[in-house]
Design an enzyme around this catalytic site. Sequence first.
Site, PDB file in Angstrom:
ATOM      1  N   HIS A  64       0.839  -1.205   0.000  1.00  0.00           N
ATOM      2  CA  HIS A  64       0.000   0.000   0.000  1.00  0.00           C
ATOM      3  C   HIS A  64       0.876   1.259   0.000  1.00  0.00           C
ATOM      4  O   HIS A  64       0.610   2.218  -0.731  1.00  0.00           O
ATOM      5  CB  HIS A  64      -0.872   0.049   1.261  1.00  0.00           C
TER       6      HIS A  64
ATOM      7  N   ARG B 202      -2.528  -6.250  -8.285  1.00  0.00           N
ATOM      8  CA  ARG B 202      -1.357  -7.122  -8.152  1.00  0.00           C
ATOM      9  C   ARG B 202      -1.299  -8.139  -9.291  1.00  0.00           C
ATOM     10  O   ARG B 202      -0.352  -8.202 -10.037  1.00  0.00           O
ATOM     11  CB  ARG B 202      -1.376  -7.834  -6.797  1.00  0.00           C
TER      12      ARG B 202
ATOM     13  N   LYS C  50     -15.481  -7.024   4.837  1.00  0.00           N
ATOM     14  CA  LYS C  50     -14.611  -8.034   5.442  1.00  0.00           C
ATOM     15  C   LYS C  50     -14.705  -7.959   6.952  1.00  0.00           C
ATOM     16  O   LYS C  50     -14.930  -6.893   7.521  1.00  0.00           O
ATOM     17  CB  LYS C  50     -13.169  -7.785   5.001  1.00  0.00           C
TER      18      LYS C  50
ATOM     19  N   SER D 269      -2.858  -7.957   2.692  1.00  0.00           N
ATOM     20  CA  SER D 269      -3.161  -7.904   4.136  1.00  0.00           C
ATOM     21  C   SER D 269      -3.600  -9.286   4.615  1.00  0.00           C
ATOM     22  O   SER D 269      -3.295  -9.704   5.733  1.00  0.00           O
ATOM     23  CB  SER D 269      -4.266  -6.889   4.416  1.00  0.00           C
TER      24      SER D 269
END
Length: 167
Positions: free
Chosen positions: A18, A91, A42, A129
């Site tokens: 990040h 990504r 989440k 993460s």
Amino acid sequence: MGKIAVYPGSFDPITFGHIDIVGRALECFDGVIVAIATDSQKNTLFTVEERVEMARLGLREKPDVVVESFQGLLVDYVARTKATVILRGLRATSDFDYEFHMASTNKSLNENVETLFMMASKDFCFVSSRTIKEVASLNGSVKGLVPECVERKLKERFEAMRKKSQR
Ligand code: PNS
């Protein structure tokens, strides 16, 4: 006012991936607002206050960066900040489907807001993460992948969880 990008996410917790995106975004924008979702879909490990605190510490050396939390729809938050760009990191192709749906939904909610994507740099393209939390929960090292304050906080949190489960 210059060109501002809003970089939204759960940031549960912030990683060097990040931070790398924010650094590179500052080459393209006059400022970046790191916007941490309060109501993430989440189930987060950290509270929004903890996530904001870690992000502020991790980004404290970067100029022209503001970290705050937001509630409700992202496009409404972006409109309130007067920014017109949502920035997301990509990504691998596996990110694409989710990002495509999110960008399309946001466009249909507010056509004035553009989503721009920045490729993760090769050093961090495997960092997420989710995997950071998994490794830390199993006592693995996440050194070099997250700021030290995040490393410490992960250790504390998982130690506390382990102790609680042993009671
Ligand atoms: O880091 P994440 O979890 O992939 O980030 C997702 C996030 C927080 C950017 C997204 O869930 C979001 O924008 N939430 C706010 C609510 C919203 O606007 N939902 C509609 C867009 S899909």
